[in-house]
Design a protein around this motif. Structure first.
Motif, PDB file in Angstrom:
ATOM      1  N   ARG A 228       0.708  -1.182   0.123  1.00 20.11           N
ATOM      2  CA  ARG A 228       0.062   0.012   0.138  1.00 20.11           C
ATOM      3  C   ARG A 228       0.980   1.047   0.063  1.00 20.11           C
ATOM      4  NH1 ARG A 228      -4.446   1.558   4.693  1.00 20.11           N
ATOM      5  NH2 ARG A 228      -5.485   3.490   3.709  1.00 20.11           N
ATOM      6  N   GLN A 229       1.923   1.319   0.724  1.00 20.58           N
ATOM      7  CA  GLN A 229       2.779   2.704   1.078  1.00 20.58           C
ATOM      8  C   GLN A 229       3.552   2.731  -0.389  1.00 20.58           C
ATOM      9  OE1 GLN A 229       2.629  -0.159   2.934  1.00 20.58           O
ATOM     10  NE2 GLN A 229       2.502   0.533   5.160  1.00 20.58           N
ATOM     11  N   LEU A 230       4.149   1.673  -0.985  1.00 20.27           N
ATOM     12  CA  LEU A 230       4.489   1.817  -2.305  1.00 20.27           C
ATOM     13  C   LEU A 230       3.859   2.274  -3.280  1.00 20.27           C
ATOM     14  CD1 LEU A 230       7.266   1.342  -3.816  1.00 20.27           C
ATOM     15  CD2 LEU A 230       6.845  -0.805  -4.320  1.00 20.27           C
ATOM     16  N   ARG A 231       2.376   1.786  -3.400  1.00 18.19           N
ATOM     17  CA  ARG A 231       1.651   2.054  -4.431  1.00 18.19           C
ATOM     18  C   ARG A 231       1.263   3.516  -4.266  1.00 18.19           C
ATOM     19  NH1 ARG A 231      -1.672  -3.697  -4.032  1.00 18.19           N
ATOM     20  NH2 ARG A 231      -0.007  -4.836  -5.148  1.00 18.19           N
ATOM     21  N   HIS A 232       0.880   4.168  -3.099  1.00 15.25           N
ATOM     22  CA  HIS A 232       0.719   5.426  -2.865  1.00 15.25           C
ATOM     23  C   HIS A 232       1.648   6.412  -3.337  1.00 15.25           C
ATOM     24  CE1 HIS A 232      -0.631   9.209  -0.867  1.00 15.25           C
ATOM     25  NE2 HIS A 232       0.262   9.195  -0.348  1.00 15.25           N
ATOM     26  N   ALA A 233       3.127   6.037  -2.925  1.00 18.35           N
ATOM     27  CA  ALA A 233       4.089   6.724  -3.484  1.00 18.35           C
ATOM     28  C   ALA A 233       4.282   6.878  -4.922  1.00 18.35           C
ATOM     29  CB  ALA A 233       5.322   6.124  -2.935  1.00 18.35           C
ATOM     30  N   MET A 234       3.798   5.599  -5.799  1.00 20.28           N
ATOM     31  CA  MET A 234       3.973   5.574  -7.088  1.00 20.28           C
ATOM     32  C   MET A 234       2.770   6.488  -7.636  1.00 20.28           C
ATOM     33  SD  MET A 234       6.543   4.126  -8.333  1.00 20.28           S
ATOM     34  CE  MET A 234       7.365   4.594  -6.719  1.00 20.28           C
ATOM     35  N   ASN A 235       1.602   6.647  -6.983  1.00 23.15           N
ATOM     36  CA  ASN A 235       0.680   7.591  -7.477  1.00 23.15           C
ATOM     37  C   ASN A 235       1.074   8.845  -7.244  1.00 23.15           C
ATOM     38  OD1 ASN A 235      -1.155   5.615  -8.206  1.00 23.15           O
ATOM     39  ND2 ASN A 235      -2.094   5.483  -6.045  1.00 23.15           N
ATOM     40  N   VAL A 236       2.049   9.343  -6.191  1.00 21.44           N
ATOM     41  CA  VAL A 236       2.167  10.649  -6.006  1.00 21.44           C
ATOM     42  C   VAL A 236       3.270  10.935  -6.981  1.00 21.44           C
ATOM     43  CG1 VAL A 236       3.750  12.098  -4.622  1.00 21.44           C
ATOM     44  CG2 VAL A 236       1.978  10.681  -3.580  1.00 21.44           C
ATOM     45  N   ILE A 237       4.211  10.019  -7.684  1.00 15.70           N
ATOM     46  CA  ILE A 237       5.079  10.331  -8.485  1.00 15.70           C
ATOM     47  C   ILE A 237       4.587  10.480  -9.805  1.00 15.70           C
ATOM     48  CG2 ILE A 237       7.190   9.297  -9.722  1.00 15.70           C
ATOM     49  CD1 ILE A 237       8.072   8.178  -6.858  1.00 15.70           C
ATOM     50  N   ASN A 238       3.553   9.737 -10.335  1.00 16.55           N
ATOM     51  CA  ASN A 238       2.827   9.739 -11.464  1.00 16.55           C
ATOM     52  C   ASN A 238       2.476  11.070 -11.578  1.00 16.55           C
ATOM     53  OD1 ASN A 238       2.482   8.028 -13.736  1.00 16.55           O
ATOM     54  ND2 ASN A 238       0.240   8.013 -12.938  1.00 16.55           N
ATOM     55  N   SER A 239       1.766  11.660 -10.562  1.00 16.60           N
ATOM     56  CA  SER A 239       0.985  12.855 -10.950  1.00 16.60           C
ATOM     57  C   SER A 239       2.079  14.027 -11.019  1.00 16.60           C
ATOM     58  CB  SER A 239       0.246  13.127  -9.580  1.00 16.60           C
ATOM     59  OG  SER A 239       1.053  13.730  -8.615  1.00 16.60           O
ATOM     60  N   ILE A 240       3.418  13.870 -10.821  1.00 19.07           N
ATOM     61  CA  ILE A 240       4.340  14.986 -10.738  1.00 19.07           C
ATOM     62  C   ILE A 240       4.929  15.082 -12.521  1.00 19.07           C
ATOM     63  CG2 ILE A 240       6.710  15.742 -10.174  1.00 19.07           C
ATOM     64  CD1 ILE A 240       6.182  14.336  -7.627  1.00 19.07           C
ATOM     65  N   GLY A 241       4.952  14.085 -12.919  1.00 15.03           N
ATOM     66  CA  GLY A 241       5.379  14.254 -14.659  1.00 15.03           C
ATOM     67  C   GLY A 241       6.642  14.527 -14.699  1.00 15.03           C
ATOM     68  N   ALA A 242       7.623  13.981 -14.000  1.00 14.59           N
ATOM     69  CA  ALA A 242       9.073  14.247 -13.992  1.00 14.59           C
ATOM     70  C   ALA A 242       9.629  13.824 -15.434  1.00 14.59           C
ATOM     71  CB  ALA A 242       9.869  13.688 -12.842  1.00 14.59           C
ATOM     72  N   THR A 243      10.802  14.480 -15.641  1.00 13.21           N
ATOM     73  CA  THR A 243      11.429  14.131 -16.874  1.00 13.21           C
ATOM     74  C   THR A 243      12.528  13.193 -16.577  1.00 13.21           C
ATOM     75  OG1 THR A 243      12.744  15.888 -16.893  1.00 13.21           O
ATOM     76  CG2 THR A 243      10.781  16.182 -18.286  1.00 13.21           C
ATOM     77  N   MET A 244      13.094  13.181 -15.529  1.00 13.18           N
ATOM     78  CA  MET A 244      14.236  12.203 -15.116  1.00 13.18           C
ATOM     79  C   MET A 244      14.012  11.882 -13.415  1.00 13.18           C
ATOM     80  SD  MET A 244      18.429  13.106 -14.977  1.00 13.18           S
ATOM     81  CE  MET A 244      18.407  13.412 -16.724  1.00 13.18           C
ATOM     82  N   VAL A 245      14.134  10.718 -13.404  1.00 14.67           N
ATOM     83  CA  VAL A 245      14.122  10.200 -11.984  1.00 14.67           C
ATOM     84  C   VAL A 245      15.543   9.930 -11.447  1.00 14.67           C
ATOM     85  CG1 VAL A 245      13.134   8.162 -10.638  1.00 14.67           C
ATOM     86  CG2 VAL A 245      11.739   9.468 -12.022  1.00 14.67           C
ATOM     87  N   ALA A 261       7.343   2.633 -17.289  1.00 12.94           N
ATOM     88  CA  ALA A 261       7.500   1.179 -17.204  1.00 12.94           C
ATOM     89  C   ALA A 261       7.639   0.813 -15.802  1.00 12.94           C
ATOM     90  CB  ALA A 261       8.507   0.547 -18.102  1.00 12.94           C
ATOM     91  N   ALA A 262       8.678   2.040 -15.386  1.00 12.25           N
ATOM     92  CA  ALA A 262       9.133   1.397 -13.738  1.00 12.25           C
ATOM     93  C   ALA A 262       7.861   1.698 -12.958  1.00 12.25           C
ATOM     94  CB  ALA A 262      10.432   2.236 -13.453  1.00 12.25           C
ATOM     95  N   ILE A 263       7.100   2.940 -12.987  1.00 11.96           N
ATOM     96  CA  ILE A 263       6.175   2.914 -12.139  1.00 11.96           C
ATOM     97  C   ILE A 263       5.047   1.875 -12.186  1.00 11.96           C
ATOM     98  CG2 ILE A 263       4.236   4.591 -11.774  1.00 11.96           C
ATOM     99  CD1 ILE A 263       5.783   6.838 -12.785  1.00 11.96           C
ATOM    100  N   ILE A 264       4.926   1.389 -13.374  1.00  7.19           N
ATOM    101  CA  ILE A 264       3.946   0.243 -13.611  1.00  7.19           C
ATOM    102  C   ILE A 264       4.207  -0.984 -12.835  1.00  7.19           C
ATOM    103  CG2 ILE A 264       2.835  -1.333 -15.200  1.00  7.19           C
ATOM    104  CD1 ILE A 264       2.796   1.157 -17.240  1.00  7.19           C
ATOM    105  N   ARG A 265       5.425  -1.097 -13.050  1.00  8.05           N
ATOM    106  CA  ARG A 265       6.096  -2.517 -12.295  1.00  8.05           C
ATOM    107  C   ARG A 265       6.034  -2.296 -10.824  1.00  8.05           C
ATOM    108  NH1 ARG A 265       8.373  -7.469 -14.287  1.00  8.05           N
ATOM    109  NH2 ARG A 265       8.025  -7.193 -16.712  1.00  8.05           N
ATOM    110  N   LEU A 266       6.444  -1.007 -10.384  1.00  9.33           N
ATOM    111  CA  LEU A 266       6.656  -0.957  -8.763  1.00  9.33           C
ATOM    112  C   LEU A 266       5.060  -0.896  -8.281  1.00  9.33           C
ATOM    113  CD1 LEU A 266       9.344   1.742  -8.694  1.00  9.33           C
ATOM    114  CD2 LEU A 266       9.246  -0.590  -7.791  1.00  9.33           C
ATOM    115  N   GLN A 267       4.219  -0.699  -9.097  1.00  5.23           N
ATOM    116  CA  GLN A 267       2.722  -0.484  -8.925  1.00  5.23           C
ATOM    117  C   GLN A 267       1.992  -2.177  -8.758  1.00  5.23           C
ATOM    118  OE1 GLN A 267       0.900   1.957 -11.688  1.00  5.23           O
ATOM    119  NE2 GLN A 267       0.762   3.749 -10.012  1.00  5.23           N
ATOM    120  N   SER A 268       2.782  -2.713  -9.565  1.00  5.55           N
ATOM    121  CA  SER A 268       2.296  -4.057  -9.646  1.00  5.55           C
ATOM    122  C   SER A 268       3.011  -5.244  -8.554  1.00  5.55           C
ATOM    123  CB  SER A 268       2.436  -4.707 -11.145  1.00  5.55           C
ATOM    124  OG  SER A 268       3.897  -5.069 -11.183  1.00  5.55           O
TER     125      SER A 268
END
Length: 285
Positions: A228-245, A261-268
């Motif tokens: 749950r904690q990891l998926r919440h963090a990915m939702n936050v990151i996905n909303s930012i739209g960064a060009t580099m992580v 692809a990394a966000i999708i993998r981490l969410q899964s």
């Protein structure tokens, strides 16, 4: 020109964007790779997740190689309180030797960080409207990612470059001899739906190189408390739209398709932390 086209010398600071540098220690001998970052804006500098005590001399040498002096460092940002980030605080305070130096973190982290810091005021991002603006107007924004992995964990976004500094999120471990600063995923990796190997350094049958998802999965499964904690963090990151992580461990993701692809993998991932323990369902609420 691709960022990979530059001739990377790991013994010197590596420029990620205008005013942004990697100042870490390229350790290919088996430790967990750590990545401190420096933001330089005019005559002001900000060090993000400055590193451990053993790495201090390397980090500071690279900071100096960017052309700044220690006294130009106005802020130290710590996105959580682990010793691989905070261990060098006494060294930094001593060398910078400025009453104007400030440490930025979260109120949940500061009771732990105060065991490293002996003189600098500890600021909380919530009392700063979750942003830091330099004297020339460059803005760093802070986003809370609670329990990923500490209660006070957060990430830092540089509005000017579009770079998101994610601390432990997107971190990876394993395959140290194959480490590189910038991730270079094979196109097959982005579309791969095969379960990751149990060992982070196990070569993929298709690419012949260690699976990048395996190292990322292994790291998050060990470090993060739960799905749950990891998926919440990915939702936050996905909303930012960064060009580099730019994570504190592992490699930097600089292509939009790799970040997605990394966000999708981490969410899964569904076996993170306590959720990866077979009998977790039997643990009392």
């Amino acid at each position: 020109m691709s960022i990979l086209d530059q001739n990377i010398d790991y013994d010197r600071p590596v420029k990620l964007a205008e005013g942004i540098f990697w100042v870490g220690f390229a350790d290919l001998e088996g430790r967990l790779q750590c990545n401190p970052y420096l933001v330089v804006d005019g005559d002001e500098a900000i060090l993000i997740d400055g590193g451990s005590r053993p790495d201090f001399s390397t980090v500071m040498r690279k900071v100096l190689q960017t052309g700044i002096s220690p006294k130009q460092i106005s802020h130290l940002i710590y996105q959580h309180y682990d010793p691989d980030l905070c261990g060098s605080i006494p060294n930094l305070e001593s060398l910078i030797d400025s009453t104007d130096l400030k440490i930025i973190s979260h109120a949940e982290n500061n009771p732990f960080i105060q065991h490293y810091s002996v003189q600098s005021p500890l600021l909380c991002i919530d009392r700063m409207e979750r942003k830091l603006t330099t004297r020339s107007g460059r803005t760093l924004r802070f986003f809370h990612t609670p329990y990923a992995h500490s209660a006070g964990s957060f990430i830092t976004y540089d509005e000017t470059s579009g770079i998101l500094f994610t601390s432990d999120l997107f971190g990876s471990s394993g395959a140290f001899s194959n480490w590189r600063l910038f991730a270079d995923f094979d196109h097959k990796c982005l579309a791969c739906e095969v379960a990751w190997p149990d060992r982070p350094d196990e070569p993929c049958e298709d690419t012949g190189t260690p699976c990048p998802w395996s190292g990322m999965h292994y790291f998050h499964r060990k470090v993060m408390p739960g799905n749950r904690q990891l998926r919440h963090a990915m939702n936050v990151i996905n909303s930012i739209g960064a060009t580099m992580v730019a994570p504190q461990h592992g490699s930097i993701l600089y292509r939009a398709e790799d970040i997605k692809a990394a966000i999708i993998r981490l969410q899964s991932m569904n076996d993170i932390g306590i959720d990866g323990i077979a009998d977790a369902a039997s643990v009392p609420e």
